[in-house]
Design a protein around this motif. Structure first.
Motif, PDB file in Angstrom:
ATOM      1  N   LYS A 163       5.985   1.135  26.391  1.00 11.97           N
ATOM      2  CA  LYS A 163       5.704   0.100  25.402  1.00 11.97           C
ATOM      3  C   LYS A 163       5.213   0.680  24.078  1.00 11.97           C
ATOM      4  O   LYS A 163       5.744   0.376  23.018  1.00 11.97           O
ATOM      5  CB  LYS A 163       4.687  -0.897  25.945  1.00 11.97           C
ATOM      6  N   CYS A 164       4.203   1.546  24.123  1.00 13.20           N
ATOM      7  CA  CYS A 164       3.638   2.083  22.874  1.00 13.20           C
ATOM      8  C   CYS A 164       4.107   3.491  22.570  1.00 13.20           C
ATOM      9  O   CYS A 164       3.877   4.010  21.478  1.00 13.20           O
ATOM     10  CB  CYS A 164       2.113   2.037  22.911  1.00 13.20           C
ATOM     11  N   GLY A 165       4.775   4.152  23.544  1.00 11.07           N
ATOM     12  CA  GLY A 165       5.308   5.488  23.321  1.00 11.07           C
ATOM     13  C   GLY A 165       4.308   6.600  23.538  1.00 11.07           C
ATOM     14  O   GLY A 165       4.646   7.775  23.384  1.00 11.07           O
ATOM     15  N   LYS A 166       3.071   6.269  23.888  1.00 13.94           N
ATOM     16  CA  LYS A 166       2.036   7.282  24.080  1.00 13.94           C
ATOM     17  C   LYS A 166       2.407   8.206  25.236  1.00 13.94           C
ATOM     18  O   LYS A 166       2.745   7.760  26.323  1.00 13.94           O
ATOM     19  CB  LYS A 166       0.692   6.613  24.387  1.00 13.94           C
ATOM     20  N   VAL A 167       2.357   9.534  24.986  1.00  9.46           N
ATOM     21  CA  VAL A 167       2.594  10.508  26.043  1.00  9.46           C
ATOM     22  C   VAL A 167       1.325  10.635  26.872  1.00  9.46           C
ATOM     23  O   VAL A 167       0.219  10.772  26.337  1.00  9.46           O
ATOM     24  CB  VAL A 167       3.001  11.868  25.448  1.00  9.46           C
ATOM     25  N   LEU A 197       4.695  13.332  13.642  1.00  2.27           N
ATOM     26  CA  LEU A 197       3.508  13.641  12.844  1.00  2.27           C
ATOM     27  C   LEU A 197       2.275  12.908  13.380  1.00  2.27           C
ATOM     28  O   LEU A 197       1.157  13.439  13.337  1.00  2.27           O
ATOM     29  CB  LEU A 197       3.750  13.279  11.376  1.00  2.27           C
ATOM     30  N   GLY A 198       2.473  11.701  13.885  1.00  2.00           N
ATOM     31  CA  GLY A 198       1.363  10.960  14.469  1.00  2.00           C
ATOM     32  C   GLY A 198       0.808  11.647  15.694  1.00  2.00           C
ATOM     33  O   GLY A 198      -0.417  11.691  15.910  1.00  2.00           O
ATOM     34  N   TRP A 199       1.690  12.204  16.508  1.00  2.00           N
ATOM     35  CA  TRP A 199       1.256  12.909  17.711  1.00  2.00           C
ATOM     36  C   TRP A 199       0.461  14.161  17.346  1.00  2.00           C
ATOM     37  O   TRP A 199      -0.568  14.478  17.951  1.00  2.00           O
ATOM     38  CB  TRP A 199       2.482  13.257  18.555  1.00  2.00           C
ATOM     39  N   ILE A 200       0.939  14.874  16.316  1.00  2.00           N
ATOM     40  CA  ILE A 200       0.225  16.071  15.865  1.00  2.00           C
ATOM     41  C   ILE A 200      -1.148  15.694  15.312  1.00  2.00           C
ATOM     42  O   ILE A 200      -2.152  16.367  15.569  1.00  2.00           O
ATOM     43  CB  ILE A 200       1.053  16.812  14.801  1.00  2.00           C
ATOM     44  N   ASP A 238      12.991   7.871   9.868  1.00  2.00           N
ATOM     45  CA  ASP A 238      11.549   7.619   9.766  1.00  2.00           C
ATOM     46  C   ASP A 238      10.872   7.570  11.127  1.00  2.00           C
ATOM     47  O   ASP A 238       9.758   8.076  11.293  1.00  2.00           O
ATOM     48  CB  ASP A 238      11.297   6.294   9.023  1.00  2.00           C
ATOM     49  N   ASN A 239      11.548   6.940  12.119  1.00  2.67           N
ATOM     50  CA  ASN A 239      10.885   6.798  13.420  1.00  2.67           C
ATOM     51  C   ASN A 239      10.616   8.153  14.062  1.00  2.67           C
ATOM     52  O   ASN A 239       9.572   8.373  14.679  1.00  2.67           O
ATOM     53  CB  ASN A 239      11.672   5.879  14.349  1.00  2.67           C
ATOM     54  N   ALA A 240      11.540   9.109  13.901  1.00  2.00           N
ATOM     55  CA  ALA A 240      11.356  10.434  14.485  1.00  2.00           C
ATOM     56  C   ALA A 240      10.228  11.180  13.789  1.00  2.00           C
ATOM     57  O   ALA A 240       9.341  11.760  14.428  1.00  2.00           O
ATOM     58  CB  ALA A 240      12.659  11.229  14.389  1.00  2.00           C
ATOM     59  N   LYS A 241      10.259  11.151  12.479  1.00  2.00           N
ATOM     60  CA  LYS A 241       9.271  11.920  11.706  1.00  2.00           C
ATOM     61  C   LYS A 241       7.862  11.349  11.873  1.00  2.00           C
ATOM     62  O   LYS A 241       6.897  12.086  12.104  1.00  2.00           O
ATOM     63  CB  LYS A 241       9.687  11.918  10.236  1.00  2.00           C
ATOM     64  N   LYS A 242       7.734  10.044  11.754  1.00  2.00           N
ATOM     65  CA  LYS A 242       6.411   9.416  11.852  1.00  2.00           C
ATOM     66  C   LYS A 242       5.813   9.584  13.239  1.00  2.00           C
ATOM     67  O   LYS A 242       4.611   9.845  13.383  1.00  2.00           O
ATOM     68  CB  LYS A 242       6.511   7.935  11.485  1.00  2.00           C
ATOM     69  N   PHE A 243       6.647   9.439  14.262  1.00  2.00           N
ATOM     70  CA  PHE A 243       6.144   9.569  15.626  1.00  2.00           C
ATOM     71  C   PHE A 243       5.640  10.985  15.859  1.00  2.00           C
ATOM     72  O   PHE A 243       4.548  11.182  16.424  1.00  2.00           O
ATOM     73  CB  PHE A 243       7.240   9.221  16.626  1.00  2.00           C
ATOM     74  N   PHE A 281       9.771  14.371  22.912  1.00  2.00           N
ATOM     75  CA  PHE A 281      10.228  15.597  23.553  1.00  2.00           C
ATOM     76  C   PHE A 281      11.085  16.444  22.606  1.00  2.00           C
ATOM     77  O   PHE A 281      10.996  17.668  22.614  1.00  2.00           O
ATOM     78  CB  PHE A 281      11.012  15.245  24.818  1.00  2.00           C
ATOM     79  N   HIS A 282      11.900  15.800  21.782  1.00  2.00           N
ATOM     80  CA  HIS A 282      12.805  16.557  20.904  1.00  2.00           C
ATOM     81  C   HIS A 282      12.166  17.009  19.601  1.00  2.00           C
ATOM     82  O   HIS A 282      12.725  17.879  18.923  1.00  2.00           O
ATOM     83  CB  HIS A 282      14.052  15.716  20.597  1.00  2.00           C
ATOM     84  N   THR A 283      11.062  16.410  19.221  1.00  2.00           N
ATOM     85  CA  THR A 283      10.417  16.799  17.960  1.00  2.00           C
ATOM     86  C   THR A 283       9.160  17.632  18.162  1.00  2.00           C
ATOM     87  O   THR A 283       8.684  18.260  17.211  1.00  2.00           O
ATOM     88  CB  THR A 283      10.030  15.561  17.128  1.00  2.00           C
ATOM     89  N   ILE A 284       8.620  17.670  19.380  1.00  2.00           N
ATOM     90  CA  ILE A 284       7.406  18.440  19.650  1.00  2.00           C
ATOM     91  C   ILE A 284       7.610  19.444  20.789  1.00  2.00           C
ATOM     92  O   ILE A 284       7.531  20.660  20.583  1.00  2.00           O
ATOM     93  CB  ILE A 284       6.218  17.510  19.999  1.00  2.00           C
TER      94      ILE A 284
END
Length: 562
Positions: free
Chosen positions: A159-163, A220-223, A213-218, A299-302
């Motif tokens: 739902k929220c994408g949180k790992v 950077l938010g995780w970092i 935007d969704n890939a980049k923001k997600f 998984f693909h961006t981090i």
């Protein structure tokens, strides 16, 4: 040297048949992009394959009374056959359970370890007392501590994408037996130290200025939240063995070995075609483009680039092209609720290009999109049948009826002919630009716009009237229209390859594989060429009747209530 493109689609998990949301989420747009690149004369390698490891396969195999390998063998073939029927033009469709992927995974792990990015920790892992087994993260669910969603898995909240880690879940339960008799026991595991890569990953992501935007923001938010070391081993039997003393009873986490499949499949193709795989993965002239859904962004961006940064095994992806989710009639696809359209049954109901066209027309590039049966019917009937197919049929049947099935030799082109010819070239250039900007939905709209232009030209010139008074002028109109039809077929070829090939056959233009994008701006259908006879000239499309829509809707509703 000219740029080359390595195009990948997120690997479909081997458990069962995927639904059309999975198809449009990565497989289909990757195929459309690869097909365009080939037409534009680029050197392209398009790889994908089945993701075959992990606990879901062990459990599914156990239920079927077969080994994990036998289960994977069965569904790998089923999926391969389905994707072939969808016209997905993979150069290599591999399997992560093959020897090459096992060896490459172990090589990358050992490089990660040698470079100081692997650590060892003792973890309290969920152990189901009822089933007498450790529970992999996808076999424990509970309440997400971040958003409160009750169906969060042990690795991520959908739902929220949180790992997540299994210990993060509130009110956890075993998804195998459904019981809450879970103990957290100490067991030794290996970790990828993503925290050591935080600055490097952030700098790399910020350098990707044109990512979605969704890939980049997600990412950077995780970092920003702070990267933590990520566990990369599991207490399972089915998977890639860990090549380290003391870990003989463990395998790598499926998300460690799965993206390595991109490299392994490249290696397999190169071995069969006399190439060095490093041309694709360690050459600055090669652009690696990943197509995937938003659930795979983390998984693909981090994790995946972190693995590559740590190992120095190969270069990083050029682009991560991510998409949002597809819903069906306003509701999320759901296996548990039996709500969805499977990729195999879709082709039993209607021809493949109907699905390819409509799915790409609603491609969820910026937000979730909805598959509406009513809108699907409109798209088939209005866009494909009335606008595109009808033009082809009217023009070519007219040539058969009035010019003995031979393309008329044109007279001198008039001002309106030259203007239309220029517009064809303009459309082709714009579509090309849109493709290289990864705006595939807009590229489709612009491609169909050429069919509308051709209809207007044809109707304004009215060759059915001209043929009575000026047969040469009528022949010129037909010659220009036929070439516009060929150009439209070429622009639409990445989206509707089967239908475009049929048009090429009707016009005697040969195989699409031998065509070039630049041909769209040229009149390659020559006067005197023989076109398909009236006996061969079948309509490109058939209208989607209300009865068919009702049948599909009834089937979906009936299944969801079962």
């Amino acid at each position: 040297m000219a740029e080359r493109f390595l195009v990948t689609s997120a690997l479909p998990y081997v458990n069962g048949v995927k639904h059309i949301g999975n198809v449009v989420g990565s497989l289909l747009p990757a195929d459309v992009f690869a097909r365009f690149l080939r037409l534009d004369g680029r050197e392209v390698l398009f790889v994908c394959g089945t993701d075959e490891h992990g606990a879901p396969i062990e459990v599914a195999a156990l239920k079927d009374g077969v080994s994990p390998k036998e289960y994977s063998d069965k569904y790998a073939k089923i999926q391969r056959d389905i994707y072939e029927a969808w016209g997905l033009s993979f150069d290599r469709f591999g399997r992560t359970s093959e020897k090459t992927n096992h060896e490459t995974t172990q090589e990358i792990f050992l490089a990660d370890k040698k470079n100081g990015f692997i650590s060892e920790k003792s973890l309290k892992m969920p152990y189901c007392v009822n089933d007498s087994r450790y529970l992999p993260d996808r076999f424990i669910e509970g309440t997400c501590p971040n958003c409160g969603f009750d169906g969060a898995r042990g690795d991520q909240c959908e739902k929220c994408g949180k790992v997540l880690d299994p210990a993060d879940l509130q009110k956890p339960f075993c998804t195998i037996c459904g019981k809450k008799d879970i103990e957290f026991r100490d067991t030794k595991h290996l970790f990828l130290d993503l925290d050591k890569l935080s600055d490097e990953l952030k700098a790399w992501i910020l350098s990707r200025e044109d990512w979605p935007d969704n890939a980049k923001k997600f990412a950077l938010g995780w970092i920003k939240d702070g990267l933590q070391a990520r566990c990369i081993t599991r207490d399972l039997e089915w998977g890639v063995n860990v090549p380290l003393q003391g870990y003989e009873d463990k395998v790598f986490y499926v998300w460690f070995d799965a993206p390595i499949g991109y490299i392994s499949f490249t290696k397999e193709w190169c071995a069969e075609n006399g190439q060095d795989w490093n041309r694709w993965w360690n050459d600055s002239d090669s652009k690696i483009v990943h197509f995937l859904g938003k659930d795979n962004v983390a998984f693909h961006t981090i994790i995946w680039p972190g693995m590559l940064m740590a190992s120095k095994y190969c270069q990083l992806p050029y682009r991560v092209q991510s998409y949002e989710f597809l819903n069906l009639e306003g509701k999320k696809f759901s296996t548990s609720r039996k709500w969805g359209i499977n990729s195999d049954e879709a082709l039993d109901w209607l021809p493949v290009d109907y699905w390819r066209y409509y799915l790409m027309s609603i491609l969820p590039e910026h937000s979730d999109s909805d598959f509406s049966l009513t809108e699907f019917q409109k798209a088939v009937n209005s866009d494909l049948n009335d606008t595109w197919g009808n033009l082809v049929h009217r023009c070519l049947t007219f040539i058969n009826a009035n010019y003995a099935g031979v393309m008329p030799a044109p007279g001198a082109l008039m001002e309106e002919d030259e203007a239309f010819k220029a517009k064809i070239a303009e459309r082709a250039d714009k579509v090309k630009s849109l493709f290289y900007s990864y705006k595939l939905q807009e590229a489709l709209r612009e491609s169909l716009a050429l069919a509308r232009d051709a209809n207007k030209y044809f109707n304004d010139a009215a060759p059915w009237k001209l043929v009575k008074t000026d047969k040469e002028r009528a022949g010129t109109v037909l010659y220009v229209t036929a070439n516009a039809i060929k150009s439209t077929a070429l622009l639409l070829a990445p989206f509707t390859p089967a239908s475009s090939q049929k048009v090429f056959d009707y016009l005697g233009q040969g195989a699409l594989g031998g065509a070039k994008w630049s041909d769209a701006s040229s009149f390659t259908v020559k006067g005197g060429a023989k076109i398909a006879s009236k006996d061969v000239l079948a309509p490109l499309f058939a209208k989607m009747e209300d009865e068919k829509v009702a049948q599909i809707r009834a089937k979906l509703e009936e299944r969801s209530k079962a």
